[in-house]
Write a protein that holds these residues in place. Structure first.
Motif, PDB file in Angstrom:
ATOM      1  N   GLN A  12       0.792  -1.236   0.000  1.00 19.31           N
ATOM      2  CA  GLN A  12       0.000   0.000   0.000  1.00 19.31           C
ATOM      3  C   GLN A  12       0.822   1.283   0.000  1.00 19.31           C
ATOM      4  O   GLN A  12       0.301   2.344  -0.345  1.00 19.31           O
ATOM      5  N   MET A  13       2.081   1.233   0.390  1.00 20.23           N
ATOM      6  CA  MET A  13       2.832   2.474   0.590  1.00 20.23           C
ATOM      7  C   MET A  13       3.093   3.196  -0.729  1.00 20.23           C
ATOM      8  O   MET A  13       3.388   2.567  -1.741  1.00 20.23           O
ATOM      9  N   THR A  14       2.968   4.503  -0.660  1.00 20.16           N
ATOM     10  CA  THR A  14       3.230   5.308  -1.859  1.00 20.16           C
ATOM     11  C   THR A  14       4.301   6.371  -1.567  1.00 20.16           C
ATOM     12  O   THR A  14       4.688   7.129  -2.444  1.00 20.16           O
ATOM     13  N   SER A  15       4.710   6.450  -0.303  1.00 16.58           N
ATOM     14  CA  SER A  15       5.767   7.406   0.071  1.00 16.58           C
ATOM     15  C   SER A  15       6.599   6.789   1.192  1.00 16.58           C
ATOM     16  O   SER A  15       6.279   5.698   1.679  1.00 16.58           O
ATOM     17  N   TYR A  16       7.636   7.514   1.610  1.00 11.03           N
ATOM     18  CA  TYR A  16       8.549   6.989   2.655  1.00 11.03           C
ATOM     19  C   TYR A  16       7.775   6.516   3.896  1.00 11.03           C
ATOM     20  O   TYR A  16       6.874   7.205   4.362  1.00 11.03           O
TER      21      TYR A  16
END
Ligand code: NAD
Length: 482
Positions: free
Chosen positions: A110-114
């Motif tokens: 799910q992660m799209t950023s740090y």
């Protein structure tokens, strides 16, 4: 102010989430168990933990704490994600890490950023490394190149005083592999600089090991004093006095030196097993931890022996009152509770059980069959052949002994927690068995001229009689030989 998601709203996750919100962070607590989230959203706490409700309510009200079962949105909205899911024991004693890996996989998907992924769950050394590889792999599969860090921040809270422990910890352990991760965690915990809480900054592996080493050491202390208790029963001695004197030595310390039925709960049994398991696998077996586990198993069996003994050798058809079902006071957690184990073992031998616990009866009912639950200690004791104190809730410390005596069919008490004075119980008319308290007459005068009269006066005063497991002033071992 950090945007935080906490995965898992159990004893650790919920306390962590509420505590971090109380420090001024914006926290979303997430759980796969939608029913649990609904309970939390309705303003209730899904388990009993002293003062947690207050902290949760305050932070929800001030808009810093929220609950959801929508993992993807919680992950996307946070920079730091704490994993506080369960790590129960696997079939061979090793920690079952499936919940941890599943949580890590979801983050990676799910992660799209740090993201800073912080391990709060208790996990064996090397898990941080595995989580790192797993997230890398999933990101590669997604064709994404997103920066992230993995950190270890083990939790040392105790159920029953979890909020206080979280808010006033003895130390905070921060295990990281990058300055950025260390900085973020240091900022999250910055309020602890004010009261000079020691902050241990180390690598992820060392942080992981610190948690197991701490729990295994405490469990070993308990097993050690239980062995001393057993020795006291044989040679005649009072383990409470032994423990007190030992504990006054600053090098030893008084805590975790209480003889009893052995350690239980959701942490010590599983964490000692896991440490023993991964130490063996690492080629560096821990003989001390293995021994602590073995002694603990034996200690639990000894409680059953005591109840059998106190009712005259057979539990068949006997009515036993059990006070306390949670693994310790101030919690409703019955995971690996000694009381539950003991009840099952007594039932196997034909005993009928009537039990009472101030808060844990609902949870215990899910674990037990054919147990009658009582409204209070006295109704549990009514008509009983023996009463077993399995958990040291405060209200069990001040029972009306006269009332109890009248209610019970046979006045026998097995006090697995040593909360009563053997002499007082005996004077009140009970057959009493504590743990390691077979002290016998201190009257060992060597003056032949006085021996007759001193014996007579001792008898008169009621002193010189045995209390605990020995009889007639003679230690149990000596009686057996006679
Ligand atoms: P718990 O079983 O009470 O709670 C775990 C929660 O995680 C459950 O509500 C479960 O539904 C949820 N969960 C599982 N997978 C999930 C996922 N992928 N996403 C979101 N939620 C998920 O466990 P606990 O007692 O809070 O313990 C958690 C960890 O902390 C364990 O590793 C334990 O050893 C450690 N720990 C516990 C204590 C303690 O006193 N209970 C103290 C220190 C450390």
């Amino acid at each position: 102010m950090e945007k935080i998601a906490v995965l898992g709203t159990g004893y650790v996750g919920l306390v962590t989430g509420a505590g971090l919100a109380d420090f001024g962070n914006e926290v979303t607590c997430v759980d796969l168990d939608a029913a649990k989230i609904e309970v939390l959203k309705s303003g209730k706490i899904p388990f009993y933990e002293f003062s947690l409700g207050e902290v949760v309510q305050r932070n929800v009200h001030e808009g810093r704490l929220s609950f959801t079962s929508d993992l993807p949105s919680a992950i996307k909205g946070a920079r730091t994600i704490f994993i506080a899911v369960g790590t129960p024991p696997g079939a061979g004693g090793e920690a079952d890490l499936s919940q941890v890996f599943s949580a890590a996989r979801t983050i990676a998907e799910q992660m799209t950023s740090y993201k800073l992924i912080v391990q709060k769950s208790t996990v064996p050394v090397g898990t941080g490394e595995k989580v790192l590889r797993l997230v890398e792999k999933v990101l590669a599969e997604r064709g994404k190149s997103i920066a992230f860090d993995v950190a270890s921040n083990p939790e040392f809270l105790r159920e029953g005083s979890a909020v206080e422990d979280f808010m006033r910890p003895d130390r905070i352990v921060i295990g990281t592999w990058s300055p950025k991760a260390e900085q973020i965690l240091s900022d999250i915990y910055q309020r602890f600089y004010l009261n000079e809480t020691p902050m241990i900054r180390t690598t992820v592996q060392t942080a992981e090991l610190i948690k197991y080493a701490s729990n295994a050491f405490l469990a070993t202390k308990i097993s050690f004093i239980n062995e001393m208790a057993n020795l006291c029963e044989v040679v005649g001695g009072d383990v409470k006095v032994v423990a007190r004197a030992m504990g006054l030595d600053g090098r030893i310390g008084r805590k975790f030196l209480h003889a009893g039925p052995g350690y239980g709960g959701s942490c010590f049994p599983k964490d000692t097993l896991a440490l023993a398991s991964f130490s063996r696998k690492a080629g560096s077996p821990s003989k001390i931890v293995e021994a602590a586990i073995e002694v603990n198993k034996r200690q639990r069996r000894r409680m059953l022996d005591k109840v059998r003994d106190v009712v005259g050798g057979s539990l068949s058809g006997k009515q036993i009152a059990v006070l306390g079902l949670s693994f310790k006071p101030q919690t409703d957690d019955v995971r690996d509770s000694v009381a539950i184990d003991l009840i099952k073992a007594m039932q196997k031998e034909g005993a009928r059980i009537r039990a009472f616990d101030p808060v844990a009866m609902e949870r215990a009912a899910a674990e037990l069959k054919n147990v009658q639950f009582a409204e209070d200690s006295y109704s549990a004791a009514e008509g009983a052949d023996a009463l077993v104190i399995a958990t040291e809730w405060n209200e069990f410390r001040t029972l009306d002994l006269g009332k109890l005596l009248k209610l019970m069919r046979s006045p026998a008490v097995v006090d697995c927690r040593n909360i009563y004075d053997p002499a007082v119980m005996e004077q009140a008319g009970f057959r009493y068995m504590g743990v390691g308290r077979s002290q016998y007459s201190p009257d060992r005068s060597h003056d032949p001229a006085n021996s007759k009269s001193s014996k007579a006066s001792a008898k008169k005063k009621g002193s010189g009689k045995r209390v605990g497991a020995a009889s007639n002033g003679v230690p149990a071992a000596a009686r057996k030989k006679a």
